[in-house]
Design an enzyme around this catalytic site. Sequence first.
Site, PDB file in Angstrom:
ATOM      1  N   ALA A  66      11.030  -5.695 -68.543  1.00 43.83           N
ATOM      2  CA  ALA A  66      10.831  -5.737 -69.982  1.00 43.83           C
ATOM      3  C   ALA A  66      10.124  -7.045 -70.305  1.00 43.83           C
ATOM      4  CB  ALA A  66      12.169  -5.646 -70.698  1.00 43.83           C
ATOM      5  N   GLY A 109      13.399  -3.843 -66.074  1.00 46.62           N
ATOM      6  CA  GLY A 109      12.978  -2.609 -66.731  1.00 46.62           C
ATOM      7  C   GLY A 109      11.979  -1.806 -65.907  1.00 46.62           C
ATOM      8  N   GLU A 112      14.059   0.171 -63.634  1.00 47.16           N
ATOM      9  CA  GLU A 112      14.746   1.174 -64.454  1.00 47.16           C
ATOM     10  C   GLU A 112      13.796   2.298 -64.873  1.00 47.16           C
ATOM     11  OE1 GLU A 112      16.080  -2.150 -66.941  1.00 47.16           O
ATOM     12  OE2 GLU A 112      18.084  -1.286 -66.808  1.00 47.16           O
ATOM     13  N   GLU A 132      17.905  -9.340 -64.092  1.00 45.41           N
ATOM     14  CA  GLU A 132      18.220  -9.741 -65.470  1.00 45.41           C
ATOM     15  C   GLU A 132      19.254 -10.857 -65.540  1.00 45.41           C
ATOM     16  OE1 GLU A 132      17.969  -6.594 -64.413  1.00 45.41           O
ATOM     17  OE2 GLU A 132      16.921  -5.375 -65.905  1.00 45.41           O
TER      18      GLU A 132
HETATM   19  N1  CAA Z   1       7.759 -10.376 -69.269  1.00 44.80           N
HETATM   20  C1  CAA Z   1       6.722 -11.028 -69.810  1.00 44.80           C
HETATM   21  N2  CAA Z   1       5.751 -11.575 -69.084  1.00 44.80           N
HETATM   22  C2  CAA Z   1       5.825 -11.446 -67.741  1.00 44.80           C
HETATM   23  C3  CAA Z   1       6.863 -10.778 -67.110  1.00 44.80           C
HETATM   24  C4  CAA Z   1       7.874 -10.206 -67.939  1.00 44.80           C
HETATM   25  N3  CAA Z   1       8.901  -9.514 -67.431  1.00 44.80           N
HETATM   26  N4  CAA Z   1       6.670 -10.821 -65.775  1.00 44.80           N
HETATM   27  C5  CAA Z   1       5.531 -11.495 -65.576  1.00 44.80           C
HETATM   28  N5  CAA Z   1       5.018 -11.895 -66.768  1.00 44.80           N
HETATM   29  C6  CAA Z   1       3.780 -12.653 -66.992  1.00 44.80           C
HETATM   30  C7  CAA Z   1       3.982 -14.099 -66.621  1.00 44.80           C
HETATM   31  O1  CAA Z   1       4.613 -14.810 -67.674  1.00 44.80           O
HETATM   32  C8  CAA Z   1       2.550 -14.527 -66.387  1.00 44.80           C
HETATM   33  O2  CAA Z   1       1.963 -14.741 -67.655  1.00 44.80           O
HETATM   34  P1  CAA Z   1       1.043 -16.072 -67.905  1.00 44.80           P
HETATM   35  O3  CAA Z   1      -0.141 -15.850 -67.002  1.00 44.80           O
HETATM   36  O4  CAA Z   1       0.726 -15.980 -69.346  1.00 44.80           O
HETATM   37  O5  CAA Z   1       1.875 -17.234 -67.503  1.00 44.80           O
HETATM   38  C9  CAA Z   1       1.902 -13.290 -65.791  1.00 44.80           C
HETATM   39  O6  CAA Z   1       2.767 -12.185 -66.136  1.00 44.80           O
HETATM   40  C10 CAA Z   1       1.831 -13.336 -64.275  1.00 44.80           C
HETATM   41  O7  CAA Z   1       3.131 -13.603 -63.779  1.00 44.80           O
HETATM   42  P2  CAA Z   1       3.446 -14.803 -62.749  1.00 44.80           P
HETATM   43  O8  CAA Z   1       2.482 -15.897 -62.928  1.00 44.80           O
HETATM   44  O9  CAA Z   1       4.910 -15.125 -62.878  1.00 44.80           O
HETATM   45  O10 CAA Z   1       3.153 -14.058 -61.370  1.00 44.80           O
HETATM   46  P3  CAA Z   1       3.776 -14.393 -59.940  1.00 44.80           P
HETATM   47  O11 CAA Z   1       3.002 -13.596 -58.976  1.00 44.80           O
HETATM   48  O12 CAA Z   1       3.860 -15.879 -59.750  1.00 44.80           O
HETATM   49  O13 CAA Z   1       5.303 -13.846 -60.010  1.00 44.80           O
HETATM   50  C11 CAA Z   1       7.040 -12.258 -60.527  1.00 44.80           C
HETATM   51  C12 CAA Z   1       5.557 -12.484 -60.127  1.00 44.80           C
HETATM   52  C13 CAA Z   1       7.963 -12.721 -59.388  1.00 44.80           C
HETATM   53  C14 CAA Z   1       7.221 -10.768 -60.763  1.00 44.80           C
HETATM   54  C15 CAA Z   1       7.343 -13.074 -61.789  1.00 44.80           C
HETATM   55  O14 CAA Z   1       6.347 -12.807 -62.767  1.00 44.80           O
HETATM   56  C16 CAA Z   1       8.671 -12.745 -62.425  1.00 44.80           C
HETATM   57  O15 CAA Z   1       9.707 -13.183 -61.932  1.00 44.80           O
HETATM   58  N6  CAA Z   1       8.672 -11.984 -63.538  1.00 44.80           N
HETATM   59  C17 CAA Z   1       9.882 -11.678 -64.280  1.00 44.80           C
HETATM   60  C18 CAA Z   1      10.733 -10.664 -63.561  1.00 44.80           C
HETATM   61  C19 CAA Z   1      11.974 -10.367 -64.364  1.00 44.80           C
HETATM   62  O16 CAA Z   1      12.809 -11.212 -64.591  1.00 44.80           O
HETATM   63  N7  CAA Z   1      12.117  -9.108 -64.825  1.00 44.80           N
HETATM   64  C20 CAA Z   1      13.236  -8.686 -65.641  1.00 44.80           C
HETATM   65  C21 CAA Z   1      12.876  -8.796 -67.090  1.00 44.80           C
HETATM   66  S1  CAA Z   1      14.280  -8.543 -68.161  1.00 44.80           S
HETATM   67  C22 CAA Z   1      14.449  -6.859 -68.250  1.00 44.80           C
HETATM   68  O17 CAA Z   1      13.715  -6.132 -67.677  1.00 44.80           O
HETATM   69  C23 CAA Z   1      15.569  -6.359 -69.127  1.00 44.80           C
HETATM   70  C24 CAA Z   1      15.910  -4.924 -68.904  1.00 44.80           C
HETATM   71  O18 CAA Z   1      16.819  -4.555 -68.227  1.00 44.80           O
HETATM   72  C25 CAA Z   1      15.127  -3.908 -69.529  1.00 44.80           C
END
Ligand code: CAA
Length: 258
Positions: A66, A109, A112, A132
């Site tokens: 998400a 998400g 999911e 999460e």
């Molecule tokens: N939401 C918003 N933006 C996101 C995102 C997310 N879930 N995941 C990645 N992005 C964005 C980053 O902020 C980044 O944006 P900027 O270029 O503006 O900084 C861009 O996508 C590229 O991401 P990274 O630079 O982080 O890429 P990476 O290759 O270094 O890392 C990754 C990849 C390990 C997937 C890392 O992006 C990450 O950890 N993302 C978040 C994963 C996460 O926590 N997901 C759960 C979200 S909460 C949820 O989903 C709730 C639910 O149950 C529904």
Amino acid sequence: TDGYETILVERTGRTALLTLNRPKALNALNLRLMNEVVAATEALDRDPECGCIVLTGSAKAFAAGADIKEMQPQDYPEMYLSDWFAAWDRLGRLRTPTIAAVAGYALGGGCELAMLCDVLLAADTAVFGQPEIKLGVLPGIGGSQRLTRAVGKAKAMEMCLTGRTMDAVEAERAGLVSRVVPADELRAEALAVAGTIAGMSRPVAMMVKEAVNRSFETTLAEGVHFERRLFHAAFALADQKEGMTAFVDKRPPRFTHR
Ligand code: CAA
């Protein structure tokens, strides 16, 4: 063409391919994307010429979760009153079979969303997780329930409590995905599976989906009873006559999907 900004929808014959398309955000699922996926898939579900829907992302990310930036400022009244994420439930209520073709990150998400689909195919690059807890929240689109049903309590607990990810090999071994394919073959393989499903009788494919899904909601005896009722009902279909006649006549069936 349909005014969508975050997804691409392509049709080939009786199959549809929906590609999540927010590459700069690794396909993070914001509200706009949620609403577009739901609107597009519900429109396909109403189309009698659509027999199967494939959902996919990019080579790097199916969806990295998400949209954290969208959620970060929200408070409880906003989440509750808007019923944040509720629209995703409608994806699980589609009657048309759906396939998630997952390459790269399927986190939070994203994992999911993949689990909301009926068939889950993974590229060898796929990474699944429910991280999460590292953000101070928990899964919110059914992950605590569907991951547990898919891989069992021990793995689901460990993944949701630590946020650790699973690679494609572990995901297949654990029963989360039906098959792992080389990344460069994922799209073609998913479309081939979709073509096979879409070539079957549409009402029977819907019945199969209903029957298998019922197993998650009910007792064994009730589920078998439900299946038996559907099995008998299939004999009201033109496609049952055609399918069995074609077998007896030693020719391929020509389903009318009715
Ligand atoms: N939401 C918003 N933006 C996101 C995102 C997310 N879930 N995941 C990645 N992005 C964005 C980053 O902020 C980044 O944006 P900027 O270029 O503006 O900084 C861009 O996508 C590229 O991401 P990274 O630079 O982080 O890429 P990476 O290759 O270094 O890392 C990754 C990849 C390990 C997937 C890392 O992006 C990450 O950890 N993302 C978040 C994963 C996460 O926590 N997901 C759960 C979200 S909460 C949820 O989903 C709730 C639910 O149950 C529904």
